[in-house]
Design a protein around this motif. Structure first.
Motif, PDB file in Angstrom:
ATOM      1  N   ILE A 102       0.858  -1.194   0.000  1.00 22.37           N
ATOM      2  CA  ILE A 102       0.000   0.000   0.000  1.00 22.37           C
ATOM      3  C   ILE A 102       0.894   1.244   0.000  1.00 22.37           C
ATOM      4  O   ILE A 102       2.039   1.186   0.473  1.00 22.37           O
ATOM      5  N   THR A 103       0.362   2.333  -0.545  1.00 20.92           N
ATOM      6  CA  THR A 103       1.142   3.556  -0.781  1.00 20.92           C
ATOM      7  C   THR A 103       2.209   3.852   0.276  1.00 20.92           C
ATOM      8  O   THR A 103       3.395   3.963  -0.032  1.00 20.92           O
ATOM      9  N   THR A 104       1.776   3.968   1.541  1.00 18.85           N
ATOM     10  CA  THR A 104       2.708   4.415   2.582  1.00 18.85           C
ATOM     11  C   THR A 104       3.811   3.387   2.836  1.00 18.85           C
ATOM     12  O   THR A 104       4.924   3.745   3.247  1.00 18.85           O
ATOM     13  N   GLY A 150      -1.228  -1.621   6.212  1.00 13.49           N
ATOM     14  CA  GLY A 150      -1.413  -1.208   7.601  1.00 13.49           C
ATOM     15  C   GLY A 150      -2.752  -1.636   8.185  1.00 13.49           C
ATOM     16  O   GLY A 150      -2.921  -1.678   9.392  1.00 13.49           O
ATOM     17  N   THR A 151      -3.714  -1.935   7.327  1.00 13.90           N
ATOM     18  CA  THR A 151      -5.042  -2.330   7.813  1.00 13.90           C
ATOM     19  C   THR A 151      -5.488  -3.589   7.081  1.00 13.90           C
ATOM     20  O   THR A 151      -5.985  -3.502   5.956  1.00 13.90           O
ATOM     21  N   ASN A 166       4.143   1.023  13.231  1.00 12.20           N
ATOM     22  CA  ASN A 166       3.785   2.068  12.270  1.00 12.20           C
ATOM     23  C   ASN A 166       3.199   3.245  13.045  1.00 12.20           C
ATOM     24  O   ASN A 166       1.987   3.460  13.044  1.00 12.20           O
ATOM     25  N   ARG A 197      -5.215  12.924   4.214  1.00 13.09           N
ATOM     26  CA  ARG A 197      -5.173  11.988   3.088  1.00 13.09           C
ATOM     27  C   ARG A 197      -6.593  11.751   2.573  1.00 13.09           C
ATOM     28  O   ARG A 197      -7.566  12.087   3.227  1.00 13.09           O
ATOM     29  N   SER A 201      -7.957   6.049   3.151  1.00 13.00           N
ATOM     30  CA  SER A 201      -6.558   5.809   3.534  1.00 13.00           C
ATOM     31  C   SER A 201      -6.505   5.322   4.981  1.00 13.00           C
ATOM     32  O   SER A 201      -7.238   5.807   5.848  1.00 13.00           O
ATOM     33  N   GLY A 202      -5.634   4.334   5.243  1.00 14.87           N
ATOM     34  CA  GLY A 202      -5.508   3.783   6.597  1.00 14.87           C
ATOM     35  C   GLY A 202      -5.038   4.845   7.577  1.00 14.87           C
ATOM     36  O   GLY A 202      -5.492   4.901   8.724  1.00 14.87           O
ATOM     37  N   THR A 203      -4.129   5.713   7.118  1.00 20.09           N
ATOM     38  CA  THR A 203      -3.620   6.783   7.974  1.00 20.09           C
ATOM     39  C   THR A 203      -4.778   7.690   8.384  1.00 20.09           C
ATOM     40  O   THR A 203      -4.947   8.019   9.561  1.00 20.09           O
ATOM     41  N   ARG A 268       0.304   1.919  15.500  1.00 23.49           N
ATOM     42  CA  ARG A 268      -0.255   0.948  14.548  1.00 23.49           C
ATOM     43  C   ARG A 268       0.864   0.001  14.121  1.00 23.49           C
ATOM     44  O   ARG A 268       2.002   0.156  14.551  1.00 23.49           O
ATOM     45  N   TRP A 270       2.569  -2.415  10.713  1.00 22.68           N
ATOM     46  CA  TRP A 270       2.560  -2.885   9.328  1.00 22.68           C
ATOM     47  C   TRP A 270       2.407  -4.395   9.367  1.00 22.68           C
ATOM     48  O   TRP A 270       2.990  -5.051  10.238  1.00 22.68           O
TER      49      TRP A 270
HETATM   50  P1  PGA Z   1      -2.358   4.484   3.684  1.00 22.32           P
HETATM   51  O1  PGA Z   1      -1.551   3.568   4.666  1.00 22.32           O
HETATM   52  O2  PGA Z   1      -3.624   3.770   3.221  1.00 22.32           O
HETATM   53  O3  PGA Z   1      -2.725   5.663   4.529  1.00 22.32           O
HETATM   54  O4  PGA Z   1      -1.353   4.786   2.599  1.00 22.32           O
HETATM   55  C1  PGA Z   1      -1.843   2.266   4.893  1.00 22.32           C
HETATM   56  C2  PGA Z   1      -2.350   2.085   6.298  1.00 22.32           C
HETATM   57  O5  PGA Z   1      -1.735   2.694   7.205  1.00 22.32           O
HETATM   58  O6  PGA Z   1      -3.339   1.347   6.472  1.00 22.32           O
END
Ligand code: PGA
Length: 319
Positions: A102-104, A150-151, A166, A197, A201-203, A268, A270
């Motif tokens: 995922i992006t982050t 992350g999620t 995270n 965001r 987005s998970g963030t 959080r 990863w």
């Molecule tokens: P993002 O990060 O979706 O905000 O890029 C992944 C997450 O932290 O779930």
């Protein structure tokens, strides 16, 4: 379908079906667009029916196209399975690892892959970085070996293994009036203009949950779909934001103020994730073991914003 359909054509078609665009498929396969278009024309001539429809810039699959996409995926899954059993016989000398992040997670995944490939130079790796929607679609279609996110989704049966911390930290421009304050409350932060965001987005979800749990609401002044754009907006004094501290990798010390907020960082993790029923390949298992073996080092991202060590709130995370 007559016998002269080639694997290359199916590979191109599968990429178009997955990525929804001729341009992105040609980039992913390092081919020119005319080559991709020509091969698709040949393939649909062989099938005897159109495989894609173009409405404006958007590509959708016809019913014949959807069936062929499914058949192509099955063919490639069988081939992958074959490659996997060969690599099992050969140990980790050869093989393929298909990752999606995922992006982050793109802030740390390439470095990890680099270290892994140094240990196993015969292994080919591919990494797709994408947003939540594409990651979930790829999971549902079982396209990659492992997913870093992350999620973990709760509606798909998945094994999710935490691989590192995270922490989400609140960031402001270094000369922001809150930069020197201690123990800032969420109530105070809610009064600031926020840069958020995109929805989903998970963030963003993690930040909103934190504020909602305290009966507070933040009104985004600006919504941006990338961490990089958010960092630029913070430096342009458009507001504050909260991001994974991994998004600060490679930044010079003091470039951002990490605010000393009472309920932050949000802790959080990863996760490395794969479908519950899937037997993961030797190579994917080796990569997972590699991640777990260095879990403590990977988490060295000053998750408390430097509070525990009594550092100044201006710190820089190194990942
Ligand atoms: P993002 O990060 O979706 O905000 O890029 C992944 C997450 O932290 O779930």
């Amino acid at each position: 379908m007559r016998h002269h359909t080639t694997f290359r054509q199916l590979e191109i078609f599968e990429s178009i079906a997955r990525l929804g665009s001729f341009t992105r498929a040609s980039e992913a396969l390092f081919l020119t667009q005319p080559t991709v278009s020509m091969q698709m024309k040949k393939l649909s001539d062989i099938v005897g029916a159109p495989l894609v429809e173009q409405v404006g810039k958007k590509i959708t699959l016809t019913e014949d196209g959807r069936e062929l996409a499914q058949a192509s995926r099955e063919i490639f899954a069988i081939l992958d399975h074959y490659t996997m059993s060969v690599s099992e016989r050969q140990g980790l000398k050869k093989g393929k690892l298909k990752l999606m992040a995922i992006t982050t997670a793109s802030y740390f995944t390439p470095r990890l892959l680099g270290d892994f490939v140094k240990l196993h130079p015969g292994i080919d790796v591919s990494l797709h970085v994408s947003n939540k929607e594409h990651v979930l679609a790829s999971m549902a279609d079982n396209l990659d070996d492992l997913y870093l996110l992350g999620t973990p989704p709760d509606d798909i049966d998945m094994i999710a293994i935490p691989i590192m911390d995270n922490p989400i930290v609140v960031l402001a421009a270094p000369d922001h009036p809150l930069a020197k304050q201690k123990n800032i409350t969420l109530e105070r932060l809610a009064q600031e203009p926020w840069i958020m965001r995109e929805a989903g987005s998970g963030t963003r979800n993690a930040i909103e949950c934190m504020f909602t749990a305290k009966g507070l609401e933040i009104r985004p002044r600006l919504e941006l779909g990338s961490n990089e754009a958010i960092k630029q907006a913070i430096l342009a004094d458009l507001g504050i934001s909260a991001l994974s501290c991994h998004a600060l990798a490679l930044h010079a010390p003091g470039q951002f103020a990490v605010l000393d907020v009472k309920d932050f960082p949000i802790r959080r993790h990863w996760y490395a994730v794969y479908p519950a029923g899937r037997q993961i390949s030797v190579v994917a298992r080796a990569f997972l073991d590699f991640l777990l073996a260095q879990r403590d080092d990977l988490s060295a991202c000053a998750p408390d914003g430097g509070k525990a060590a009594g550092e100044s709130p201006l710190f820089v995370a190194t990942v």
